[in-house]
Write an enzyme that holds these catalytic residues in place. Sequence first.
Site, PDB file in Angstrom:
ATOM      1  N   LYS A 156       0.885  -1.176   0.000  1.00 58.13           N
ATOM      2  CA  LYS A 156       0.000   0.000   0.000  1.00 58.13           C
ATOM      3  C   LYS A 156       0.915   1.215   0.000  1.00 58.13           C
ATOM      4  O   LYS A 156       1.643   1.467   0.949  1.00 58.13           O
ATOM      5  CB  LYS A 156      -0.882  -0.013   1.262  1.00 58.13           C
ATOM      6  CG  LYS A 156      -2.205   0.740   1.125  1.00 58.13           C
ATOM      7  CD  LYS A 156      -2.089   2.243   0.987  1.00 58.13           C
ATOM      8  CE  LYS A 156      -1.936   2.927   2.333  1.00 58.13           C
ATOM      9  NZ  LYS A 156      -1.662   4.388   2.142  1.00 58.13           N
ATOM     10  N   GLU A 158       9.019   0.242  11.465  1.00 55.67           N
ATOM     11  CA  GLU A 158      10.105   1.216  11.329  1.00 55.67           C
ATOM     12  C   GLU A 158       9.468   2.575  11.532  1.00 55.67           C
ATOM     13  O   GLU A 158       8.764   3.057  10.651  1.00 55.67           O
ATOM     14  CB  GLU A 158      10.660   1.075   9.904  1.00 55.67           C
ATOM     15  CG  GLU A 158      12.058   1.524   9.741  1.00 55.67           C
ATOM     16  CD  GLU A 158      12.991   0.694  10.577  1.00 55.67           C
ATOM     17  OE1 GLU A 158      13.501   1.256  11.554  1.00 55.67           O
ATOM     18  OE2 GLU A 158      13.184  -0.495  10.277  1.00 55.67           O
ATOM     19  N   CYS A 205      13.633   9.956   9.101  1.00 55.72           N
ATOM     20  CA  CYS A 205      13.499   9.560  10.511  1.00 55.72           C
ATOM     21  C   CYS A 205      14.858   9.496  11.191  1.00 55.72           C
ATOM     22  O   CYS A 205      14.932   9.485  12.408  1.00 55.72           O
ATOM     23  CB  CYS A 205      12.722   8.254  10.645  1.00 55.72           C
ATOM     24  SG  CYS A 205      13.075   7.085   9.373  1.00 55.72           S
ATOM     25  N   GLU A 235       9.354  14.664  16.764  1.00 53.31           N
ATOM     26  CA  GLU A 235       9.894  14.556  15.417  1.00 53.31           C
ATOM     27  C   GLU A 235       9.245  15.624  14.538  1.00 53.31           C
ATOM     28  O   GLU A 235       8.024  15.680  14.426  1.00 53.31           O
ATOM     29  CB  GLU A 235       9.595  13.165  14.858  1.00 53.31           C
ATOM     30  CG  GLU A 235      10.234  12.940  13.518  1.00 53.31           C
ATOM     31  CD  GLU A 235      10.082  11.513  13.013  1.00 53.31           C
ATOM     32  OE1 GLU A 235       8.970  10.975  13.093  1.00 53.31           O
ATOM     33  OE2 GLU A 235      11.080  10.946  12.541  1.00 53.31           O
TER      34      GLU A 235
HETATM   35  P1  ADP Z   1       3.037  10.332   7.739  1.00 52.45           P
HETATM   36  O1  ADP Z   1       2.506  11.048   8.923  1.00 52.45           O
HETATM   37  O2  ADP Z   1       4.448  10.588   7.446  1.00 52.45           O
HETATM   38  O3  ADP Z   1       2.121  10.433   6.577  1.00 52.45           O
HETATM   39  P2  ADP Z   1       1.823   7.890   8.464  1.00 52.45           P
HETATM   40  O4  ADP Z   1       2.236   6.968   9.547  1.00 52.45           O
HETATM   41  O5  ADP Z   1       0.617   8.694   8.646  1.00 52.45           O
HETATM   42  O6  ADP Z   1       3.074   8.808   8.182  1.00 52.45           O
HETATM   43  O7  ADP Z   1       1.684   7.101   7.093  1.00 52.45           O
HETATM   44  C1  ADP Z   1       2.524   6.036   6.707  1.00 52.45           C
HETATM   45  C2  ADP Z   1       1.711   5.053   5.903  1.00 52.45           C
HETATM   46  O8  ADP Z   1       0.714   4.480   6.748  1.00 52.45           O
HETATM   47  C3  ADP Z   1       0.962   5.663   4.727  1.00 52.45           C
HETATM   48  O9  ADP Z   1       1.003   4.747   3.645  1.00 52.45           O
HETATM   49  C4  ADP Z   1      -0.450   5.800   5.256  1.00 52.45           C
HETATM   50  O10 ADP Z   1      -1.447   5.789   4.259  1.00 52.45           O
HETATM   51  C5  ADP Z   1      -0.564   4.558   6.110  1.00 52.45           C
HETATM   52  N1  ADP Z   1      -1.608   4.611   7.148  1.00 52.45           N
HETATM   53  C6  ADP Z   1      -2.127   5.703   7.759  1.00 52.45           C
HETATM   54  N2  ADP Z   1      -3.086   5.343   8.633  1.00 52.45           N
HETATM   55  C7  ADP Z   1      -3.186   3.995   8.592  1.00 52.45           C
HETATM   56  C8  ADP Z   1      -3.986   3.003   9.262  1.00 52.45           C
HETATM   57  N3  ADP Z   1      -4.902   3.351  10.166  1.00 52.45           N
HETATM   58  N4  ADP Z   1      -3.786   1.707   8.971  1.00 52.45           N
HETATM   59  C9  ADP Z   1      -2.857   1.330   8.064  1.00 52.45           C
HETATM   60  N5  ADP Z   1      -2.091   2.205   7.388  1.00 52.45           N
HETATM   61  C10 ADP Z   1      -2.235   3.524   7.637  1.00 52.45           C
END
Ligand code: ADP
Length: 503
Positions: free
Chosen positions: A194, A268, A303, A405
């Site tokens: 994804k 990670e 990160c 961060e």
């Molecule tokens: P950032 O804040 O840098 O966008 P995130 O942790 O929000 O980092 O996003 C990292 C990845 O996790 C993205 O691909 C995002 O779509 C996905 N993501 C966000 N929320 C969820 C969730 N509830 N379950 C699974 N994947 C998620």
Amino acid sequence: MLDQPMPTPSAPTLDQNALARALSGHHFIGGRFVPARSGRSFAVHNPATGAEIARAAEGDAADVDAAVVNAAAAQKDWAKLPARKRGALVSQCAALIGAHAEELARLIALETGKALRTESRVEANVVADIFSFFGGLGSELKGESVPFAPDVLSVTVREPLGVVGAIIPWNVPMLLMALKIAPALVAGNTVVVKSAEEAPLAVLRICELMNRILPPGCFNMLSGFGPECGAPLVAHPKVRKVTFTGSVEVGRIVAVAAAEKLIPVTLELGGKSPMLVFADCDFEKTVMGAITSMRFTRQGQSCTAASRIYVERPIFDRFVAALAEKVNAMVMGDPLDEKTDIGTIISEGQFEKVKGFVAEGAATPGAKALVCSALPTDPALKKGLFLQPHIFTGLTRESRLVREEIFGPVTCVFPFDDAEAVLAEANDSEYGLAASLWTNNLKRGLDLAHRLEAGLVQINQNLVVQANLSYGGVKSSGLGKEASLEAMQEHFTHKKTIMVNYG
Ligand code: ADP
Ligand code: MG
């Protein structure tokens, strides 16, 4: 054969805008491009101009199910191939990605705003290297023979886990994806990725390229939002392992969902990586090291960014001045221009978030920011998400800028007098991803390296993740390791014991 509804070029292309349009609106499932089941899509923007460059399929649970069912069907035959044969196919993928490195570099620069020369091209080449490294490791998926009893042969074998769900972020999407899918595939798993909603294009092109070599269904790619597309991927009953790179907040949600299914996860997550500079360091090398460590050419969107820099007091003023002078000389501009050192922040949301930290720092009594590097003046870039690097001094350790961060071009520099006190300060963080220390006193350097709470400590350098070196954090920075042989063995296989009584 690929059933391509979109006219993606088969040869490498340097027209990143045309490629972005050609990749629009599709997942890649079961060896072919397919639109979202819902028919929905969302816009992908060039953060340097604000222009819409493509649309991405907006995945939901129905798309997840189609991808996972395809991956599960493909996994049986994929796992039956000899491990070295799987490795050889992944090595072929490395060569194909290498042949498309410049194309991928231009595409990732377009969708993320990362400068082509300093960042995007580097990422594309490291990606090919990661696939090439893991492609050679098929024959290393070894088990053991275990002494048990006379007339009983007891051995362990490494078996794949099944379908791996991989969720990736936008900062170095191709590289972070490669660290997950290369070992997963060589170990005999199939994958559903994804992508991050901000950067779905270059990884989709890699998926298409690799599907020219891999059997259909081994590598599937979905685009979409976290809760709508990422969450159902983690929850899908046929997904037997999840590997995630992203924020601590979402990492916790993913870990909880995986725990419900009792499946393993690799996480990670974030970092607030300290850099410790001693007066006996090689001064010029360390100033340049601070620029690399802080990932200023990636706008600090890393990160492992050295977002807390502690400098021994006798060289503090000189160090801050030299750092500011060097950062000031960096060119901010069009990410696709070879002259550019620093591109843009990824998205408006991130831009506002980083500006919030900067405003808070600027309003802190006693704090001072050195604001470096000139904003571009080209009218074509007037809507670009350019943000000047900020080097803060005079903050207190309670400040949000020092504890949280930021994921932007903002670092905080502090003077220190005592090695034990600075070690305590460096370790006083919820994070534990990476750290670097700079000294010519190797005895002190090694002593501190052992006592720093981090998954990766570097002395007198601060390189980005490298093939063959385990990478992963402690504390809230994550669970598990990536990039190494052990990472492949421990995170993408399970050990089965087989006993034969021949007495
Ligand atoms: P950032 O804040 O840098 O966008 P995130 O942790 O929000 O980092 O996003 C990292 C990845 O996790 C993205 O691909 C995002 O779509 C996905 N993501 C966000 N929320 C969820 C969730 N509830 N379950 C699974 N994947 C998620
Ligand atoms: Mg997010």
